[in-house]
Enzyme design. Structure first.
Site, mmCIF file in Angstrom:
data_model
loop_
_atom_site.group_PDB
_atom_site.id
_atom_site.type_symbol
_atom_site.label_atom_id
_atom_site.label_comp_id
_atom_site.label_asym_id
_atom_site.label_seq_id
_atom_site.Cartn_x
_atom_site.Cartn_y
_atom_site.Cartn_z
ATOM 1 N N THR A 107 0.627 -1.119 0.207
ATOM 2 C CA THR A 107 -0.075 -0.154 0.150
ATOM 3 C C THR A 107 0.845 1.302 -0.045
ATOM 4 O OG1 THR A 107 -0.145 0.173 2.274
ATOM 5 C CG2 THR A 107 -1.720 -1.204 1.404
ATOM 6 N N ASP A 199 18.044 3.381 -0.910
ATOM 7 C CA ASP A 199 17.317 3.414 0.539
ATOM 8 C C ASP A 199 18.414 3.979 1.403
ATOM 9 O OD1 ASP A 199 16.912 2.085 3.231
ATOM 10 O OD2 ASP A 199 15.074 1.478 1.848
ATOM 11 N N ASP A 202 19.266 1.612 4.286
ATOM 12 C CA ASP A 202 20.299 0.276 3.943
ATOM 13 C C ASP A 202 21.589 0.906 3.758
ATOM 14 O OD1 ASP A 202 18.282 -1.574 4.390
ATOM 15 O OD2 ASP A 202 18.008 -1.499 2.161
#
Length: 208
Positions: A107, A199, A202
């Protein structure tokens, strides 16, 4: 209305360019994120209120200034942690809260898993930090949590933002000033910022 400030300082732009590179290693990425947050923190707190205070120098007494508002630094976990130390170097007595959110992969909506804020949050200037402002969902949710607990004076600071996220955040919270290191082009079909830097969590924590 929200004040949206995109930083134009040459050092910030230089460091963000290195931050973007896929070849920048974890150690350097962390250092750069800290350095950029430090520079942004200086710029984003220009309106912190001051009061007069008398101090005694080795020669005489004089009047100086001191910050009147207590500061709360609120990282959005986990990537926001990479910006906390920079702000603590500017405001060593600041309190640190934590808001834990993750983005549902289907979502793309934020899901809360943790929220712990300093006491008397309503009296503090709260600086919410997250390296990336992508869809805006996490930033809006974090600020919702702060306001629900009484916070009034809130700023949001990020290294990279997409126009879509800025629009969502400023429409949801028009009283929150937004400070951005670089305003990028767009979100892609996976809701990642383009050109972005990948990211941030990360890359900060070496979990690629």
């Amino acid at each position: 209305m929200s004040k949206v400030v995109v930083m134009d300082h040459p050092l910030i732009q230089h460091k963000i360019t290195i931050l973007r590179s896929k070849d920048t290693p974890v150690k350097e990425f962390r250092a750069l994120a800290n350095e950029i947050a430090l520079l942004m923190g200086y710029e984003s707190t220009r309106d912190i209120p001051l009061r007069d205070i008398e101090v005694e120098t080795p020669l005489t007494k004089t009047m100086g200034k001191e910050v009147t508002k207590d500061i709360a630094v609120i990282p959005i976990l986990r990537a926001g942690l990479g910006m906390v130390d920079a702000l603590l170097s500017l405001f060593p007595s600041a309190k640190v809260g934590h808001i834990g959110l993750y983005r549902d992969p289907e979502t793309h909506k934020p899901v809360e898993y943790y929220c712990k804020l300093p006491t008397e949050i309503e009296e503090r200037t709260s600086i919410v930090v997250d390296p990336m402002l992508a869809t805006g969902g996490s930033a809006v949710a974090a600020i919702d949590f702060l306001k629900a607990r009484g916070a009034k004076n809130i700023k949001f600071m990020c290294l990279i933002a997409a126009p879509e996220g800025v629009k969502v955040l400023t429409e949801a919270h028009p009283d929150v000033d937004v400070f951005i290191g670089s305003l990028d082009e767009k979100l892609n079909d996976h809701c990642y910022i383009v050109p972005g830097l990948g990211d941030a969590g990360d890359r900060l924590f070496g979990t690629l």
